[in-house]
Design a protein around this motif. Structure first.
Motif, PDB file in Angstrom:
ATOM      1  N   SER A   1      62.283 -16.364 102.567  1.00 55.28           N
ATOM      2  CA  SER A   1      62.671 -16.618 101.178  1.00 55.28           C
ATOM      3  C   SER A   1      61.738 -17.633 100.518  1.00 55.28           C
ATOM      4  O   SER A   1      61.393 -17.502  99.341  1.00 55.28           O
ATOM      5  CB  SER A   1      64.122 -17.114 101.114  1.00 55.28           C
ATOM      6  OG  SER A   1      64.253 -18.406 101.666  1.00 55.28           O
ATOM      7  N   GLN A   2      61.293 -18.654 101.272  1.00 61.00           N
ATOM      8  CA  GLN A   2      60.398 -19.657 100.706  1.00 61.00           C
ATOM      9  C   GLN A   2      59.038 -19.063 100.358  1.00 61.00           C
ATOM     10  O   GLN A   2      58.450 -19.389  99.316  1.00 61.00           O
ATOM     11  CB  GLN A   2      60.231 -20.827 101.676  1.00 61.00           C
ATOM     12  CG  GLN A   2      61.456 -21.708 101.827  1.00 61.00           C
ATOM     13  CD  GLN A   2      61.807 -22.435 100.545  1.00 61.00           C
ATOM     14  OE1 GLN A   2      60.996 -22.553  99.640  1.00 61.00           O
ATOM     15  NE2 GLN A   2      63.044 -22.907 100.451  1.00 61.00           N
TER      16      GLN A   2
ATOM     17  N   ARG B   1      61.724 -23.114 111.115  1.00 60.60           N
ATOM     18  CA  ARG B   1      61.801 -23.471 109.696  1.00 60.60           C
ATOM     19  C   ARG B   1      60.555 -24.221 109.247  1.00 60.60           C
ATOM     20  O   ARG B   1      60.143 -24.113 108.085  1.00 60.60           O
ATOM     21  CB  ARG B   1      63.043 -24.311 109.424  1.00 60.60           C
ATOM     22  CG  ARG B   1      63.166 -24.699 107.958  1.00 60.60           C
ATOM     23  CD  ARG B   1      64.525 -25.140 107.556  1.00 60.60           C
ATOM     24  NE  ARG B   1      64.525 -25.646 106.195  1.00 60.60           N
ATOM     25  CZ  ARG B   1      65.598 -26.047 105.539  1.00 60.60           C
ATOM     26  NH1 ARG B   1      66.787 -25.983 106.128  1.00 60.60           N
ATOM     27  NH2 ARG B   1      65.527 -26.494 104.307  1.00 60.60           N
TER      28      ARG B   1
ATOM     29  N   ALA C   1      69.799 -23.411  99.728  1.00 60.62           N
ATOM     30  CA  ALA C   1      69.425 -22.536 100.844  1.00 60.62           C
ATOM     31  C   ALA C   1      69.921 -23.115 102.172  1.00 60.62           C
ATOM     32  O   ALA C   1      70.389 -22.383 103.048  1.00 60.62           O
ATOM     33  CB  ALA C   1      67.910 -22.355 100.881  1.00 60.62           C
ATOM     34  N   SER C   2      69.828 -24.430 102.321  1.00 62.28           N
ATOM     35  CA  SER C   2      70.344 -25.072 103.529  1.00 62.28           C
ATOM     36  C   SER C   2      71.860 -24.934 103.614  1.00 62.28           C
ATOM     37  O   SER C   2      72.427 -24.781 104.707  1.00 62.28           O
ATOM     38  CB  SER C   2      69.963 -26.568 103.530  1.00 62.28           C
ATOM     39  OG  SER C   2      68.568 -26.735 103.603  1.00 62.28           O
TER      40      SER C   2
ATOM     41  N   ASP D   1      66.250 -25.680  97.558  1.00 64.18           N
ATOM     42  CA  ASP D   1      66.213 -25.839  99.012  1.00 64.18           C
ATOM     43  C   ASP D   1      67.541 -26.349  99.576  1.00 64.18           C
ATOM     44  O   ASP D   1      68.006 -25.847 100.601  1.00 64.18           O
ATOM     45  CB  ASP D   1      65.063 -26.761  99.411  1.00 64.18           C
ATOM     46  CG  ASP D   1      64.727 -26.662 100.892  1.00 64.18           C
ATOM     47  OD1 ASP D   1      64.358 -25.570 101.339  1.00 64.18           O
ATOM     48  OD2 ASP D   1      64.873 -27.677 101.597  1.00 64.18           O
TER      49      ASP D   1
ATOM     50  N   ASN E   1      67.528 -15.298 100.669  1.00 58.75           N
ATOM     51  CA  ASN E   1      68.065 -16.027 101.818  1.00 58.75           C
ATOM     52  C   ASN E   1      69.506 -15.620 102.100  1.00 58.75           C
ATOM     53  O   ASN E   1      69.916 -15.466 103.255  1.00 58.75           O
ATOM     54  CB  ASN E   1      67.975 -17.528 101.549  1.00 58.75           C
ATOM     55  CG  ASN E   1      68.185 -18.352 102.803  1.00 58.75           C
ATOM     56  OD1 ASN E   1      67.547 -18.124 103.823  1.00 58.75           O
ATOM     57  ND2 ASN E   1      69.089 -19.303 102.732  1.00 58.75           N
TER      58      ASN E   1
ATOM     59  N   ASP F   1      66.529 -17.729  96.630  1.00 56.04           N
ATOM     60  CA  ASP F   1      67.870 -18.034  97.115  1.00 56.04           C
ATOM     61  C   ASP F   1      68.655 -16.774  97.424  1.00 56.04           C
ATOM     62  O   ASP F   1      69.369 -16.690  98.419  1.00 56.04           O
ATOM     63  CB  ASP F   1      68.622 -18.882  96.079  1.00 56.04           C
ATOM     64  CG  ASP F   1      68.136 -20.327  96.071  1.00 56.04           C
ATOM     65  OD1 ASP F   1      67.571 -20.750  97.093  1.00 56.04           O
ATOM     66  OD2 ASP F   1      68.308 -21.004  95.046  1.00 56.04           O
TER      67      ASP F   1
ATOM     68  N   ASP G   1      70.123 -13.856 105.723  1.00 55.69           N
ATOM     69  CA  ASP G   1      70.830 -14.670 106.718  1.00 55.69           C
ATOM     70  C   ASP G   1      71.780 -13.847 107.589  1.00 55.69           C
ATOM     71  O   ASP G   1      71.671 -13.878 108.822  1.00 55.69           O
ATOM     72  CB  ASP G   1      71.588 -15.806 106.021  1.00 55.69           C
ATOM     73  CG  ASP G   1      70.891 -17.150 106.216  1.00 55.69           C
ATOM     74  OD1 ASP G   1      69.973 -17.229 107.048  1.00 55.69           O
ATOM     75  OD2 ASP G   1      71.262 -18.121 105.538  1.00 55.69           O
TER      76      ASP G   1
ATOM     77  N   HIS H   1      65.140 -18.134 106.091  1.00 56.85           N
ATOM     78  CA  HIS H   1      64.800 -19.241 105.195  1.00 56.85           C
ATOM     79  C   HIS H   1      63.299 -19.253 104.911  1.00 56.85           C
ATOM     80  O   HIS H   1      62.875 -19.430 103.760  1.00 56.85           O
ATOM     81  CB  HIS H   1      65.229 -20.564 105.829  1.00 56.85           C
ATOM     82  CG  HIS H   1      65.330 -21.695 104.867  1.00 56.85           C
ATOM     83  ND1 HIS H   1      66.522 -22.257 104.492  1.00 56.85           N
ATOM     84  CD2 HIS H   1      64.384 -22.374 104.178  1.00 56.85           C
ATOM     85  CE1 HIS H   1      66.317 -23.227 103.627  1.00 56.85           C
ATOM     86  NE2 HIS H   1      65.015 -23.319 103.436  1.00 56.85           N
TER      87      HIS H   1
ATOM     88  N   ASP I   1      72.548 -21.497 104.902  1.00 55.26           N
ATOM     89  CA  ASP I   1      72.354 -21.493 106.358  1.00 55.26           C
ATOM     90  C   ASP I   1      73.549 -22.124 107.065  1.00 55.26           C
ATOM     91  O   ASP I   1      74.029 -21.619 108.089  1.00 55.26           O
ATOM     92  CB  ASP I   1      71.086 -22.277 106.726  1.00 55.26           C
ATOM     93  CG  ASP I   1      69.811 -21.491 106.450  1.00 55.26           C
ATOM     94  OD1 ASP I   1      69.913 -20.307 106.098  1.00 55.26           O
ATOM     95  OD2 ASP I   1      68.733 -22.075 106.585  1.00 55.26           O
TER      96      ASP I   1
END
Length: 505
Positions: free
Chosen positions: A263-264, A214, A54-55, A51, A238, A235, A242, A260, A58
């Motif tokens: 992808s989760q 999110r 992934a952030s 995570d 994402n 990942d 993106d 995001h 972003d």
């Protein structure tokens, strides 16, 4: 002589510091202990850093839009992480220990029918050791083969295992995820105001959009971490989605949040499909799910994780109050800082799992060797990350933004991000060592103390030194965490109390 041959008598007279630097020449050796650590640490690191990475993705794409959007997303991510980790950390930690215990019991008694003994906690000690398996089962059942099943999906077996905690974790994770999503969506504006994003701020609208969208992925995040496993597929999704949603569809901040979330949920579906092939997830009754054990054992961990995450969230709030440029720079530095530092959490998980097994068997030589090895590996990892970030982030900062003012502040923050990596790594690994020794009460109370001191320092330094003051405060915070972990060994040995009292001469 290998580490496995170390006996209690060989270690009892060693100085305190030497216990944690012993056999340093074997730090990279792929012996039995090295392979066991690697088997658990790598999949755990992938799970725990998924995570944050992934952030970070972003952050990189949103930074190309502008500093205001980058700052807005930074505040939203900090807020999302604070709420989600309060739910995630106790759930994952409790599930790890319970699944390991139940899997061992299943091997000893394949027909796991007597759920009453598990529900009543008869296989657990009642005080500090309440989360760690204590059954006198064969050693192999406690080693990485059983414990690491929380972090990797093994090959399908002919007959599905009956592990009550697997079903319980999925139900609790799903419920907590829905509650978290509803809370963040409906309380987004007042929460952002608390973080320093007022109604007249240019950051408010994009921050609200990103946080609400999110938050729709919160159930998937909690379910994924409850199941653990391989996060690479999510990942990569994402990374691909993106730029499509942000630039092709021109959705901006909303596009980053949507990609995001997709992808989760992809991660959750993959993990659920793999898990159901291995474990029977249909509980025969509510009693089988043992919800009472989860609730009873999560309190200390909940108290600790609130203290851990609040300092970082408060730091983000302080940065947001300084303005969008400062918050944008802080967001870049913070996400790099967290993503790289959490790599050491894989070692912490490995240390926790192996130490729990060693303490349950009263194999103190193996416990000492494990503590030494993971601490050494953590320090090496921290030094490597410090060198890499110290040089690389100066050139890599332009991946996240082209704004000159933001780049300047990122340059100011880089020395703190790089220099604290060894401290961060030791802090995380010491946490894992404490958990492996069943020292949950000390971990909770010491972390609350550290958080209180750090919050006071953060208020003082942020008001007097601004952006730099925030990073000095975070450095002090991580240093206190590392010191608290080390002090437990010194205190245990010096007083003859605590999990490391066996090292006292």
């Amino acid at each position: 002589m290998g580490e496995k041959d170390i006996t209690f008598s060989e270690n009892r007279n060693l100085p305190v510091l030497f216990i944690f630097i012993k056999d340093v020449r074997s730090v990279f050796k792929l012996d039995e202990l090295g392979l066991e650590i690697a088997k658990i640490a790598f999949p755990a690191a992938l799970a725990l850093t998924a995570d944050p990475i992934a952030s970070l993705v972003d952050t990189a794409f949103i930074g190309q839009i502008g500093p205001v959007e980058l700052a807005a997303v930074g505040v939203s991510i900090a807020l999302f992480n604070q709420v989600s980790r309060i739910a995630i950390f106790p759930l994952v930690s409790v599930t790890t220990s319970f699944v390991a215990e139940e899997d061992a019991i299943t091997k000893a008694t394949p027909d796991l029918k007597d759920c009453e003994s598990l529900e009543n906690g008869s296989t657990l000690d009642s005080e500090n050791k309440m989360l760690i398996p204590q059954n006198n089962v064969d050693e192999k059942m406690y080693k990485s083969e059983s414990i690491s099943k929380s972090f990797e999906i093994a090959e399908a077996v002919p007959e599905k295992k009956k592990i009550p905690s697997a079903s319980s974790a999925l139900i609790i994770g799903g419920i907590l995820g829905l509650v978290q999503a509803a809370f963040l969506i409906f309380a987004a504006k007042p929460l952002l105001s608390f973080m320093g994003v007022k109604s007249d701020s240019a950051m408010l609208y994009p921050a609200q959009e990103y946080l609400k969208l999110r938050s729709l992925g919160a159930p998937a995040v909690l379910l994924s971490l409850a199941m653990q496993g391989v996060f690479l597929a999510g990942d990569l999704t994402n990374i691909v989605l993106d730029p499509i949603f942000i630039f092709v569809f021109k959705l901006g901040v909303r596009g980053a949040a949507i990609s995001h979330v997709i992808s989760q949920y992809l991660i959750s579906l993959i993990l659920f499909w793999k898990l159901k092939e291995q474990v029977d997830l249909m509980p025969p009754s509510l009693k089988y799910l043992q919800f009472g054990r989860f609730l009873k054992n999560g309190f200390l961990l909940l108290m600790r994780v609130i203290a851990v995450t609040f300092c970082v969230t408060l730091a983000a709030s302080m940065a947001a109050r300084l303005g969008s440029t400062q918050m944008a720079a802080f967001q870049v530095c913070l996400q790099v800082w967290l993503a790289t530092s959490l790599l050491a959490d894989g070692l912490a998980v490995a240390g926790q799992a192996i130490l729990a097994s060693a303490f349950a068997r009263k194999d103190y030589g193996w416990a000492t060797a494990t503590a030494s090895r993971v601490l050494q590996l953590g320090l090496v990892l921290g030094l490597v990350l410090a060198i890499f970030l110290g040089f690389g982030l100066h050139f890599g900062a332009r991946i996240f933004t082209k704004d000159v003012d933001v780049l300047h502040l990122i340059g100011v923050g880089i020395p703190f991000v790089a220099a604290t990596q060894p401290i961060n790594a030791l802090a995380f690994v010491f946490d894992g060592v404490n958990f492996g020794a069943s020292d949950f009460a000390y971990s909770a109370y010491s972390m609350v103390t550290v958080a209180i001191l750090s919050i006071i320092v953060l208020f003082i330094l942020s008001s007097s030194n601004g952006f730099v003051g925030i990073w000095i405060a975070l450095t002090i915070y991580m240093s206190l965490r590392a010191f608290a972990g080390f002090w437990r060994r010194v205190f245990s040995i010096g007083t003859g109390t605590g999990p490391w009292e066996f090292l006292r001469t």
